[in-house]
Design a protein around this motif. Structure first.
Motif, PDB file in Angstrom:
ATOM      1  N   LEU A 160       6.499   4.498  -4.123  1.00  0.00           N
ATOM      2  CA  LEU A 160       6.520   4.221  -2.688  1.00  0.00           C
ATOM      3  C   LEU A 160       6.494   2.726  -2.424  1.00  0.00           C
ATOM      4  O   LEU A 160       7.238   2.223  -1.568  1.00  0.00           O
ATOM      5  CB  LEU A 160       5.330   4.905  -2.006  1.00  0.00           C
ATOM      6  N   THR A 161       5.659   1.996  -3.156  1.00  0.00           N
ATOM      7  CA  THR A 161       5.584   0.542  -2.967  1.00  0.00           C
ATOM      8  C   THR A 161       6.921  -0.111  -3.280  1.00  0.00           C
ATOM      9  O   THR A 161       7.360  -1.028  -2.578  1.00  0.00           O
ATOM     10  CB  THR A 161       4.490  -0.060  -3.864  1.00  0.00           C
ATOM     11  N   TYR A 162       7.578   0.375  -4.342  1.00  0.00           N
ATOM     12  CA  TYR A 162       8.896  -0.160  -4.690  1.00  0.00           C
ATOM     13  C   TYR A 162       9.894   0.084  -3.559  1.00  0.00           C
ATOM     14  O   TYR A 162      10.662  -0.816  -3.183  1.00  0.00           O
ATOM     15  CB  TYR A 162       9.415   0.488  -5.973  1.00  0.00           C
ATOM     16  N   GLN A 163       9.911   1.281  -3.002  1.00  0.00           N
ATOM     17  CA  GLN A 163      10.857   1.611  -1.941  1.00  0.00           C
ATOM     18  C   GLN A 163      10.618   0.772  -0.697  1.00  0.00           C
ATOM     19  O   GLN A 163      11.565   0.289  -0.058  1.00  0.00           O
ATOM     20  CB  GLN A 163      10.765   3.105  -1.618  1.00  0.00           C
ATOM     21  N   ILE A 164       9.345   0.565  -0.339  1.00  0.00           N
ATOM     22  CA  ILE A 164       9.012  -0.276   0.821  1.00  0.00           C
ATOM     23  C   ILE A 164       9.443  -1.713   0.564  1.00  0.00           C
ATOM     24  O   ILE A 164      10.013  -2.379   1.436  1.00  0.00           O
ATOM     25  CB  ILE A 164       7.508  -0.198   1.127  1.00  0.00           C
ATOM     26  N   HIS A 165       9.195  -2.186  -0.640  1.00  0.00           N
ATOM     27  CA  HIS A 165       9.575  -3.548  -1.016  1.00  0.00           C
ATOM     28  C   HIS A 165      11.088  -3.745  -0.933  1.00  0.00           C
ATOM     29  O   HIS A 165      11.578  -4.737  -0.379  1.00  0.00           O
ATOM     30  CB  HIS A 165       9.070  -3.823  -2.435  1.00  0.00           C
ATOM     31  N   TYR A 166      11.832  -2.790  -1.466  1.00  0.00           N
ATOM     32  CA  TYR A 166      13.300  -2.874  -1.447  1.00  0.00           C
ATOM     33  C   TYR A 166      13.825  -2.833  -0.003  1.00  0.00           C
ATOM     34  O   TYR A 166      14.725  -3.599   0.369  1.00  0.00           O
ATOM     35  CB  TYR A 166      13.887  -1.729  -2.264  1.00  0.00           C
ATOM     36  N   PHE A 167      13.250  -1.944   0.806  1.00  0.00           N
ATOM     37  CA  PHE A 167      13.650  -1.843   2.209  1.00  0.00           C
ATOM     38  C   PHE A 167      13.368  -3.144   2.951  1.00  0.00           C
ATOM     39  O   PHE A 167      14.179  -3.602   3.763  1.00  0.00           O
ATOM     40  CB  PHE A 167      12.911  -0.681   2.862  1.00  0.00           C
ATOM     41  N   PHE A 168      12.248  -3.771   2.662  1.00  0.00           N
ATOM     42  CA  PHE A 168      11.881  -5.037   3.301  1.00  0.00           C
ATOM     43  C   PHE A 168      12.874  -6.137   2.942  1.00  0.00           C
ATOM     44  O   PHE A 168      13.285  -6.927   3.806  1.00  0.00           O
ATOM     45  CB  PHE A 168      10.462  -5.432   2.881  1.00  0.00           C
ATOM     46  N   LEU A 169      13.276  -6.202   1.669  1.00  0.00           N
ATOM     47  CA  LEU A 169      14.271  -7.203   1.258  1.00  0.00           C
ATOM     48  C   LEU A 169      15.590  -6.995   2.001  1.00  0.00           C
ATOM     49  O   LEU A 169      16.250  -7.962   2.397  1.00  0.00           O
ATOM     50  CB  LEU A 169      14.500  -7.128  -0.252  1.00  0.00           C
ATOM     51  N   GLY A 170      15.959  -5.727   2.196  1.00  0.00           N
ATOM     52  CA  GLY A 170      17.177  -5.440   2.955  1.00  0.00           C
ATOM     53  C   GLY A 170      17.066  -5.896   4.402  1.00  0.00           C
ATOM     54  O   GLY A 170      18.024  -6.438   4.967  1.00  0.00           O
ATOM     55  N   LEU A 171      15.911  -5.695   4.996  1.00  0.00           N
ATOM     56  CA  LEU A 171      15.700  -6.120   6.388  1.00  0.00           C
ATOM     57  C   LEU A 171      15.819  -7.635   6.522  1.00  0.00           C
ATOM     58  O   LEU A 171      16.322  -8.137   7.532  1.00  0.00           O
ATOM     59  CB  LEU A 171      14.328  -5.662   6.884  1.00  0.00           C
TER      60      LEU A 171
END
Length: 276
Positions: A160-171
């Motif tokens: 979950l932390t990885y997915q949130i991190h990746y989504f944040f980089l995309g934003l």
């Protein structure tokens, strides 16, 4: 099927076989592997005893080939090295995804997820570096960040932390992408931006369908291969994005970019001004 029963079945697969006993890829036990496998239990080694998830593996090939063609065009026309690195990172994501879905080994899950973060860092650099006054600072910081992330992610198995991190980089990339879009006047380049959005949305739709229904029997008893379609559309999405960013950068450098087509595939043709 109860969760305990599913986990018991996965203990068989962890030692290196599919549900029918025909698979030969070793699958070292890990929490991430189990999380993925529980949701995709019925399709392992269904097509080939050598490939754990056949369609999820081969669906990466189009994106890899397209990124390779863009890489060749970048080198041939003398684009900046950042675009060679961007397309190499895109190919690494596809190859890593093939390794993971082909074997379901944890080490190869890292070979998919870590390059995904590196690719996002490359997008950040390509988007923001033209307005950055200290040329060496940004690539140095991003390189160190990517290196530290790779070490941490290889040791700590967080999902979950990885997915949130990746989504944040995309934003973080979206504001500059939007700026490039509103200032773009070439209608062909805007078509690239539209195709980027369309393929991203299609990929997300199929990813959501796969997540919701991959372990359920649908009324029409047809496997949608949603995750494979996610790979296919995201591969297209990356390549539309890479080509669009090449066009934008060529405009910034006054290289007179034009959008051309090779067997229906878009690429950027540039004419550099003659040096005085």
């Amino acid at each position: 099927m109860a969760l305990s029963t599913m986990l018991d079945v996965k203990k068989v697969e962890v030692v290196g076989r599919g549900l029918d006993g025909s698979g030969i890829s070793g699958c070292p036990g890990s929490s991430l592997f189990l999380q993925w496998s529980i949701l995709n239990i019925k399709g392992h080694y269904a097509v080939s005893p050598y490939i754990a998830e056949f369609f999820n593996t081969l669906s990466n090939v189009p994106g890899i080939l397209l990124a390779f063609l863009i890489l060749v065009n970048s080198i041939r026309q003398g684009f900046e090295k950042r675009f060679s690195s961007l397309n190499l990172a895109t190919m690494m994501v596809g190859l890593g995804s093939m390794l993971f879905h082909g074997t379901l080994q944890h080490v190869h899950q890292q070979s998919e997820e870590t390059p995904m973060v590196w690719l996002m860092l490359m997008y950040f650099y390509v988007l923001y570096s033209p307005d950055w006054h200290y040329r060496s600072t940004m690539p140095t910081v991003l390189f160190i960040y990517g290196f530290i992330f790779a070490i941490i992610h290889s040791q700590l198995r967080f999902l979950l932390t990885y997915q949130i991190h990746y989504f944040f980089l995309g934003l973080l990339c979206l504001p500059r992408m939007y700026k490039y879009y509103i200032h773009m006047t070439d209608r062909h380049a805007k078509w690239l931006a539209h195709m980027y959005i369309v393929t991203l949305l299609l990929g997300c739709i199929f990813w959501g369908l796969d997540w919701a229904f991959c372990n359920k029997v649908l009324p029409w008893k047809v496997d949608l291969h949603g995750h494979a379609l996610w790979h296919f559309f995201v591969g297209l999405d990356y390549c539309f994005a890479n080509t669009y960013l090449q066009f934008c950068r060529a405009q910034q450098l006054n290289w007179s970019p034009q959008l051309r087509y090779f067997w229906g595939l878009p690429y950027v043709k540039i004419v550099k001004p003659k040096q005085q």
